[in-house]
Design an enzyme around this catalytic site. Structure first.
Site, PDB file in Angstrom:
ATOM      1  N   GLY A 188      14.898  83.187  90.140  1.00 18.74           N
ATOM      2  CA  GLY A 188      14.310  84.488  89.440  1.00 18.74           C
ATOM      3  C   GLY A 188      15.515  85.074  88.596  1.00 18.74           C
ATOM      4  O   GLY A 188      16.453  84.232  87.904  1.00 18.74           O
ATOM      5  N   GLU A 247      22.037  84.457  96.247  1.00 18.73           N
ATOM      6  CA  GLU A 247      22.245  83.127  95.629  1.00 18.73           C
ATOM      7  C   GLU A 247      23.798  82.884  95.879  1.00 18.73           C
ATOM      8  O   GLU A 247      24.401  83.938  95.872  1.00 18.73           O
ATOM      9  CB  GLU A 247      21.483  82.881  94.384  1.00 18.73           C
ATOM     10  CG  GLU A 247      19.993  82.961  94.504  1.00 18.73           C
ATOM     11  CD  GLU A 247      19.359  82.543  93.243  1.00 18.73           C
ATOM     12  OE1 GLU A 247      20.084  81.927  92.255  1.00 18.73           O
ATOM     13  OE2 GLU A 247      18.217  82.193  93.083  1.00 18.73           O
ATOM     14  N   HIS A 290      23.194  71.066  88.037  1.00 17.73           N
ATOM     15  CA  HIS A 290      22.530  71.531  89.386  1.00 17.73           C
ATOM     16  C   HIS A 290      23.188  70.682  90.581  1.00 17.73           C
ATOM     17  O   HIS A 290      22.563  69.354  90.269  1.00 17.73           O
ATOM     18  CB  HIS A 290      21.247  71.894  89.146  1.00 17.73           C
ATOM     19  CG  HIS A 290      20.582  72.725  90.412  1.00 17.73           C
ATOM     20  ND1 HIS A 290      20.463  72.277  91.888  1.00 17.73           N
ATOM     21  CD2 HIS A 290      20.299  74.121  90.209  1.00 17.73           C
ATOM     22  CE1 HIS A 290      20.139  73.501  92.384  1.00 17.73           C
ATOM     23  NE2 HIS A 290      19.870  74.325  91.686  1.00 17.73           N
ATOM     24  N   ARG A 345      28.618  76.137  92.421  1.00 12.20           N
ATOM     25  CA  ARG A 345      27.733  75.085  91.984  1.00 12.20           C
ATOM     26  C   ARG A 345      28.554  73.950  91.593  1.00 12.20           C
ATOM     27  O   ARG A 345      28.169  72.784  92.072  1.00 12.20           O
ATOM     28  CB  ARG A 345      26.962  75.487  90.839  1.00 12.20           C
ATOM     29  CG  ARG A 345      25.694  75.947  91.142  1.00 12.20           C
ATOM     30  CD  ARG A 345      24.587  75.930  89.926  1.00 12.20           C
ATOM     31  NE  ARG A 345      23.470  76.501  90.319  1.00 12.20           N
ATOM     32  CZ  ARG A 345      22.685  77.108  89.667  1.00 12.20           C
ATOM     33  NH1 ARG A 345      22.802  77.151  88.291  1.00 12.20           N
ATOM     34  NH2 ARG A 345      21.774  77.648  90.191  1.00 12.20           N
ATOM     35  N   HIS A 351      21.491  71.020  84.082  1.00 15.67           N
ATOM     36  CA  HIS A 351      20.797  72.081  84.471  1.00 15.67           C
ATOM     37  C   HIS A 351      20.941  73.292  83.333  1.00 15.67           C
ATOM     38  O   HIS A 351      20.104  73.986  82.891  1.00 15.67           O
ATOM     39  CB  HIS A 351      21.033  72.516  85.866  1.00 15.67           C
ATOM     40  CG  HIS A 351      20.212  73.643  86.369  1.00 15.67           C
ATOM     41  ND1 HIS A 351      18.768  73.359  86.361  1.00 15.67           N
ATOM     42  CD2 HIS A 351      20.388  74.881  86.704  1.00 15.67           C
ATOM     43  CE1 HIS A 351      18.281  74.575  86.934  1.00 15.67           C
ATOM     44  NE2 HIS A 351      19.205  75.556  86.967  1.00 15.67           N
ATOM     45  N   ARG A 364      28.175  79.414  84.827  1.00 18.59           N
ATOM     46  CA  ARG A 364      27.165  80.569  84.973  1.00 18.59           C
ATOM     47  C   ARG A 364      27.008  80.918  86.489  1.00 18.59           C
ATOM     48  O   ARG A 364      26.819  79.954  87.276  1.00 18.59           O
ATOM     49  CB  ARG A 364      25.731  79.961  84.338  1.00 18.59           C
ATOM     50  CG  ARG A 364      24.591  80.746  84.592  1.00 18.59           C
ATOM     51  CD  ARG A 364      23.347  80.142  83.931  1.00 18.59           C
ATOM     52  NE  ARG A 364      22.992  78.987  84.972  1.00 18.59           N
ATOM     53  CZ  ARG A 364      21.990  78.951  85.427  1.00 18.59           C
ATOM     54  NH1 ARG A 364      20.865  79.767  85.248  1.00 18.59           N
ATOM     55  NH2 ARG A 364      21.683  77.938  86.280  1.00 18.59           N
TER      56      ARG A 364
END
Ligand SMILES: Cc1cc2nc3c(=O)[nH]c(=O)nc-3n(C[C@H](O)[C@H](O)[C@H](O)COP(=O)(O)OP(=O)(O)OC[C@H]3O[C@@H](n4cnc5c(N)ncnc54)[C@H](O)[C@@H]3O)c2cc1C
Length: 505
Positions: free
Chosen positions: A52, A117, A234, A280, A339, A374
């Site tokens: 989202g 997240e 990712h 990540r 990603h 990011r």
């Protein structure tokens, strides 16, 4: 081949993901002509987004808190002004999309339901139907674009060169139309919104067609490219043989799914105190290391999600079931996959690039909002916020009245050569890099260029391959086995005609 020429007195937009379409809507009442290599809603990452859009939409949150999380994730390279714009304008951007009809999940009192997240200090990701945000948002935006009298869309049109005049100003684009004919479109302002570069790698979560073409078009015209070495992997793409590799969204770990070896042993606590919710890049390197050591890496959601899988994460569930794996009963094999590209065509806060007449927005741009890494769910937001800004800025561009210089389309790269490039990029410019691997990669690109010329995927790959060895440190998504320490926080800037230069962030 004869080349048709048309003049367009409005904003020429290359790319029809969320950034390009946001630019087109914001340019109104100025006319916009959108060229998209694929039919609307296809061949773009925007429609594939699952989690989202992050924005400070709830009472306990604030743009400043969102900004602090983005800056922490960006590992010292964010431009605070770009982050401030992104986070302050974020809530209005989400509400604007909701007003267009994007069916965001709601709380009982009508507010936005929001997920937590990784690396966010608050639950602030506005979602749609669990993991269907991108498709639903794009459906609403595409309907608005189709209904807008100021916007014309040409689907199946692929830009193969930017047009420039004698002063180096961008004057439009040379495109191949849906029937394969070349058309020069001369326009006062051109916005590149061509997305990322996952298709340059063998293992990616993005559509294969998204392969850095805008980056290469801008670089060939002489634009400055910033932070090209920062490619986000990712951590948990599903390793089920697909190309692209379907994504197992981060939200699964947010809900408690565990990363385990083939024998069921959880391993993330050995790498980071936040375990499954570590940043990540840390999770991606941990998974790569476990796989390299032969222990395997799997996402075990049997206990945390179990029978709720089909309705809580329908996209992930369907992708796994399509290969015969039932994630309610079996751990999902996972692999890090390209990603997102933090780097891109350098822009200011209005989407202006270093070249007059050229604007860029979305994943192909480098606004400085993401730094070296990011923050999850900040990219749809960036596409909406900075896409609209670029559209508004381009809409007031005046026609300089100059003629474009004659131009040739960039050569095509045959599929066999593209596959060679993709394997070389995954091998040498992946989660863990070193000088020897990067030198080998540059030699491979040199060899391919000697045969195929400045094909757009080769130019884009070169920008990453040349920026990476020049950054002799490990920071954010860029990890060097031969330079594991953090160095000075400087952004990189590169043009095709000169070596990477590093400047203070
Ligand atoms: C599986 C997946 C899940 C994701 N989940 C999230 C998420 O939950 N939240 C989030 O914030 N981000 C997420 N992202 C990232 C996010 O989706 C992208 O960064 C964002 O959508 C990029 O939007 P864009 O408009 O810049 O590019 P895209 O949406 O990729 O659109 C690119 C457009 O450019 C066109 N194009 C490319 N080259 C040319 C050319 N030469 N000529 C003409 N047209 C061209 C393409 O056809 C396409 O229309 C996800 C990405 C993936 C792949």
């Amino acid at each position: 081949m004869t080349v048709a020429r048309m003049s367009f007195d409005g904003v020429l937009i290359v790319g029809a993901g969320l950034a390009g379409l946001s630019a087109a809507l914001a340019a109104a009442p100025r006319r916009a002509l959108v060229l998209a290599a694929a039919p609307l809603g296809q061949g773009c990452s925007s429609a594939w987004a699952q989690g989202g859009m992050a924005a400070a939409l709830s009472g306990g949150d604030a743009p400043e808190l969102h900004a602090a999380d983005a800056i922490a994730a960006g590992a010292g390279l964010c431009d605070p002004a770009a982050v401030a714009v992104l986070t302050r304008e974020g809530p209005a951007a989400v509400r604007r999309l909701a007003a267009l009809g994007a069916p965001f999940d709601r709380t009982a009192d009508g507010g936005f339901a929001q997920s937590l997240e990784a690396a966010h200090g608050r639950a602030r990701v506005a979602r749609v139907g669990g993991d269907g945000a991108g498709a639903a948002i794009m459906q609403a935006v595409i309907a608005a674009v189709r209904a807008a009298p100021s916007i014309e869309v040409r689907e199946g049109w692929r830009v193969r060169r930017l047009l420039t005049d004698a002063a180096g100003r961008v004057r439009g684009a040379l495109a191949e139309d849906a029937a394969g004919s070349l058309v020069e479109i001369v326009a006062p302002a051109t916005v590149l919104a061509t997305g990322g570069l996952g298709g340059l790698y063998a293992v990616t979560t993005t559509p294969r067609e998204v392969r850095g073409e805008g980056l290469a078009l801008a670089a060939l015209a002489g634009a400055v490219i910033a932070d090209a070495e920062f490619v986000q992997f990712h951590p948990t793409a599903m390793d089920l043989g697909g190309d692209p590799a379907p994504l197992a969204t981060e939200a699964l770990r947010g809900e408690g799914a565990k990363l385990v070896n083939a024998d069921g042993t959880p391993f993330m606590a050995r790498y980071h105190a936040a375990a499954e919710l570590a940043p990540r890049d840390v999770v991606a390197r941990a998974i790569a290391a476990e796989r390299r050591a032969g222990r395997g890496a799997f996402l075990d959601a049997r206990e945390a999600i179990g029978e709720a899988f089909p309705h809580e994460f329908p996209a992930v569930f369907a992708a796994a079931m399509a290969t015969g794996l039932d994630p309610r009963r079996q751990p999902i094999p996972v692999v890090p996959a390209v990603h997102y590209h933090m780097g891109g065509i350098e822009t200011d806060l209005a989407g202006r690039t270093s070249l007059a007449g050229l604007y860029a927005a979305g994943e192909c741009a480098a606004t400085g909002a993401h730094g070296a890494n990011r923050l999850a769910s900040n990219s749809l937001l960036e596409a909406a916020v900075f896409g609209a800004r670029a559209g508004r800025a381009a809409a007031v561009a005046a026609d300089p009245g100059t003629a474009p210089l004659p131009s040739e389309p960039a050569p095509e790269l045959p599929d066999a050569a593209l596959q060679t490039l993709r394997r070389a990029m995954s091998r040498d410019a992946g989660v863990v890099r070193d000088g020897a691997g990067l030198r080998r990669l540059i030699a491979e690109i040199d060899a391919l260029e000697a045969v195929h010329g400045h094909a757009l995927p080769l130019v884009a790959a070169r920008l990453v391959a040349e920026a990476a060895p020049a950054r002799r440190e490990s920071r954010g998504a860029h990890f060097r086995a031969d330079y594991p320490e953090l160095g000075r926080p400087v952004r990189s800037r590169v043009t095709l005609s000169r070596a990477p230069a590093f400047e203070a962030a």
